[in-house]
Design a protein around this motif. Structure first.
Motif, PDB file in Angstrom:
ATOM      1  N   ASP B  42     113.957   7.778 100.826  1.00  0.00           N
ATOM      2  CA  ASP B  42     113.923   8.484 102.101  1.00  0.00           C
ATOM      3  C   ASP B  42     114.417   9.925 102.017  1.00  0.00           C
ATOM      4  O   ASP B  42     114.217  10.714 102.942  1.00  0.00           O
ATOM      5  N   ASN B 121     121.633   4.498 108.522  1.00  0.00           N
ATOM      6  CA  ASN B 121     121.632   5.951 108.404  1.00  0.00           C
ATOM      7  C   ASN B 121     123.060   6.481 108.486  1.00  0.00           C
ATOM      8  O   ASN B 121     123.693   6.444 109.540  1.00  0.00           O
ATOM      9  N   THR B 223     118.814  12.783 114.852  1.00  0.00           N
ATOM     10  CA  THR B 223     118.290  11.423 114.779  1.00  0.00           C
ATOM     11  C   THR B 223     118.072  10.887 116.188  1.00  0.00           C
ATOM     12  O   THR B 223     118.960  10.993 117.035  1.00  0.00           O
ATOM     13  N   GLY B 249     114.915  12.765 112.237  1.00  0.00           N
ATOM     14  CA  GLY B 249     114.563  11.361 112.050  1.00  0.00           C
ATOM     15  C   GLY B 249     114.299  10.738 113.412  1.00  0.00           C
ATOM     16  O   GLY B 249     115.179  10.702 114.266  1.00  0.00           O
TER      17      GLY B 249
END
Lengths: 248, 405
Positions: B42, B121, B223, B249
């Motif tokens: 990722d 994450n 995110t 993200g």
């Protein structure tokens, strides 16, 4: 003495080391129509590309004087601002840029360069309407992206429409007749003839004689192997049609 | 036995007081996690050493800012200021809309941290552990809020870490548009680690537009963890302007039928800017549609990354998923890494993805020049024409115009 618009002296040019133009001489005066004819590969399109400023070509010799200026020193856009126009053999499709925005920008940049007042929105629309009618360009095409999805004939009409909008001093029509049916050919020629006047000039580059039935040249030049090998009046074109290029 | 990792980035930081249980859990998770390296799939194209090996300072919402500098009048929005990661009620506009609640996230808010990707994450975990305070926005059932909310994030001092936390809950059949913009004017080396949780309930419609514009020396990791329920519509637009580093993200869990999901983005990095867009859409239920259009124009030595993952889970039949990533490199030294990913575990689905990276059409530039349009203007026109497809995805005309400026 009439005014010289362009004077090409002993012009040589090559691409990727291959010499295409080998000393072209040509002088065009105001009010004149010149036809440049020649077989495929004779250098016709190279000549128009070099004059318009395409940078793939290397100038190996000679000079081009346009309205007294050293044309080859100018960028393509500056040549347009000075009054040169090239009608492309293959007009480019530009997705997402509207025909109108494109022309407005071109006119505005030109007036900026010439220190003139930009054309007003009202006059712009007026001119669009008038010039589109000249080449019978469909209303819808005006607002579409530049040449996107246009047929071959529509693209060529659009070229002449742009020429009408920009009012060049010298227009070079590069194989404008290719891909045109007879009706479209008449419309395009009629447009060109209407735009012609005593102060501007036209160079018609063509492989075939048929366009010259509609746009009558004052001079016909034969380009072969990078040089002008013969010059005559409109009868030369007819002769070429009859006898072919081998005869020259 | 567990190993405990101490991260330099957290050295000087005071843990979050939003919800002590959530903070405690996040701190524990964090000490067992490590920051990803480029060996991790990722993060293959995005190096974060420069960001995480630094020590930052936290700063409260005090500090002089002229709110007018950041307000876009034409949006006619409720302007909400988040300064150095702190939601400032003092600087923010009062809300006059019925059915809309804007407040600080408190311990009573049951939705807080329920959608956040803490387990997977580390930057989300970092945010949960150190979020300065939080902004909660909720829209009541059957309420359509016509006025957009503009959340304006401003970092005011150099070397600050901002951990803004936003929670947005749309109840059934409600509608809301939120704009999040990020600025860090005249300062350097700031790091914004933003987390936004969104719940889009049944038949609700939510639009989020993000504008990242912190400048040449600032980094952002943003995110968004979003969940959609039946019949809902979600739109997320991400526009990255001047920003030294951005990693976006967006994780959407489509846990309902008849949902529509639109994710769009545009980026035009210059110099050494690094812009990374990661999206993940999990189709958990049948009869849904998702569409993604991301476009980039990359100049100088900039780097772009696009990774779009669509996962169609077992039994999520009749899914239509479209994904497109097109890029133009306008210098020889710019790089684009594009990777669309489709994982399909259902059999009756319609999916397409495509990515292209190319140069400017030199023929088109010459054509425009030959008509008297200077080379720079010609390039600008072509960029605009190329990007318009993404801009046209913005439904709010005023917002579109202000972003295009």
């Amino acid at each position: 003495m009439s005014n010289t618009i362009i004077k090409i002296k002993n012009l040589s040019a090559s691409i990727e080391g291959k010499e295409i133009l080998k000393g072209v001489n040509l002088e065009v005066k105001a009010g004149e129509v010149h036809a440049i004819m020649g077989p495929n590969g004779s250098g016709k399109s190279t000549l128009s590309s070099v004059l318009a400023g395409r940078d793939e070509y290397e100038i190996t010799g000679g000079s081009v004087e346009f309205l007294g200026k050293d044309l080859l020193e100018y960028d393509p856009e500056e040549r347009a601002w000075l009054g040169l126009f090239l009608a492309f053999q293959y007009p480019v499709e530009i997705a997402g840029v509207s025909n109108m925005n494109f022309l407005k920008t071109a006119l505005h940049e030109k007036s900026k360069y010439l220190n003139e007042d930009p054309i007003s929105a009202k006059d712009f629309l007026k001119r669009v309407k008038e010039k589109a009618a000249l080449v019978e360009l469909d209303d819808k095409l005006k607002n579409r992206s530049v040449n996107e999805g246009f047929s071959g004939g529509e693209k060529k009409r659009n070229e002449i429409f742009q020429m009408a909008m920009l009012e060049p001093i010298l227009a070079i029509l590069d194989e404008t007749d290719s891909g045109l049916d007879i009706d479209a050919l008449k419309v395009v020629s009629n447009g060109v003839n209407t735009l012609k006047n005593k102060d501007n000039a036209i160079i018609v580059i063509t492989h075939y004689q048929r366009l010259l039935d509609y746009i009558t040249p004052d001079f016909v030049h034969v380009l072969a192997d990078g040089k002008i090998v013969k010059t005559g009046d409109k009868n030369l074109a007819l002769e070429l049609e009859e006898k072919g290029y081998d005869w020259v | 036995m567990t190993t405990t990792t101490i991260h330099p980035i957290t050295e000087n930081l005071i843990p979050s007081t939003i919800n002590n249980v959530a903070t405690e859990n996040a701190l524990n998770l964090l000490s067992a996690m490590t920051f990803p390296t480029r060996k991790s799939e990722d993060w293959k194209y995005t190096r974060i050493n420069k960001i995480i090996k630094k020590e930052y300072i936290q700063k409260d919402a005090s500090g002089e800012i002229n709110t007018k500098d950041f307000i876009e009048e034409s949006l006619n929005a409720i302007n909400v200021f988040v300064i150095n990661g702190h939601y400032s009620t003092e600087l923010s506009d009062a809300n006059k809309n019925d059915g809309l609640v804007l407040e600080k996230i408190t311990i009573d808010n049951i939705n807080y941290n329920s959608l956040a990707s803490n387990q997977t994450n580390i930057f989300t975990t970092l945010n949960t552990a150190y979020a300065n305070n939080g902004l909660s926005i909720s829209v009541q059932k059957n309420t359509k809020i016509k006025q957009p909310i503009h959340i304006i994030h401003v970092n005011t001092i150099s070397n600050v870490i901002a951990n803004p936390r936003t929670l947005i809950v749309l109840e059934q059949s409600s509608e809301l548009e939120v704009i999040q913009s990020y600025y860090a004017p005249t300062i350097e080396d700031t790091f914004t680690n933003s987390v936004t949780e969104v719940l889009v309930s049944e038949n609700a419609k939510f639009t989020l537009t993000k504008i990242e514009n912190e400048g040449a020396n600032s980094s952002i990791i943003a995110t968004d963890d979003i969940k959609q329920l039946n019949d809902s519509t979600l739109r997320v637009n991400t526009f990255t302007k001047r920003q030294e580093f951005a990693r976006n993200g967006i994780n959407v869990s489509v846990d309902g039928q008849n949902c529509a999901t639109y994710l769009n983005g545009a980026y035009s990095p210059i110099k050494k800017e690094h812009i990374d867009n990661h999206t993940r859409v999990d189709h958990l239920q049948p009869n849904c549609m998702s569409s993604e259009i991301y476009k980039g124009v990359l100049n100088d030595k900039s780097v772009g990354v696009f990774n779009g993952k669509v996962i169609v889970h077992v039994d999520a039949q009749k899914i239509e998923a479209y994904q497109k990533n097109n890029n133009v490199l306008i210098s020889d030294t710019a790089t684009m890494n594009a990777k669309p990913e489709l994982e399909i575990f259902a059999d009756d689905v319609k999916c397409s993805h495509g990515t292209t990276t190319g140069q400017f059409d030199e023929e088109a530039i010459f054509y425009l020049q030959a008509r008297g349009i200077s080379k720079d203007t010609a390039k600008m026109m072509l960029v605009e024409a190329f990007m318009d497809e993404v801009y046209n995805e913005i439904e709010n005309d005023n917002l579109r115009n202000s972003i295009k400026k």
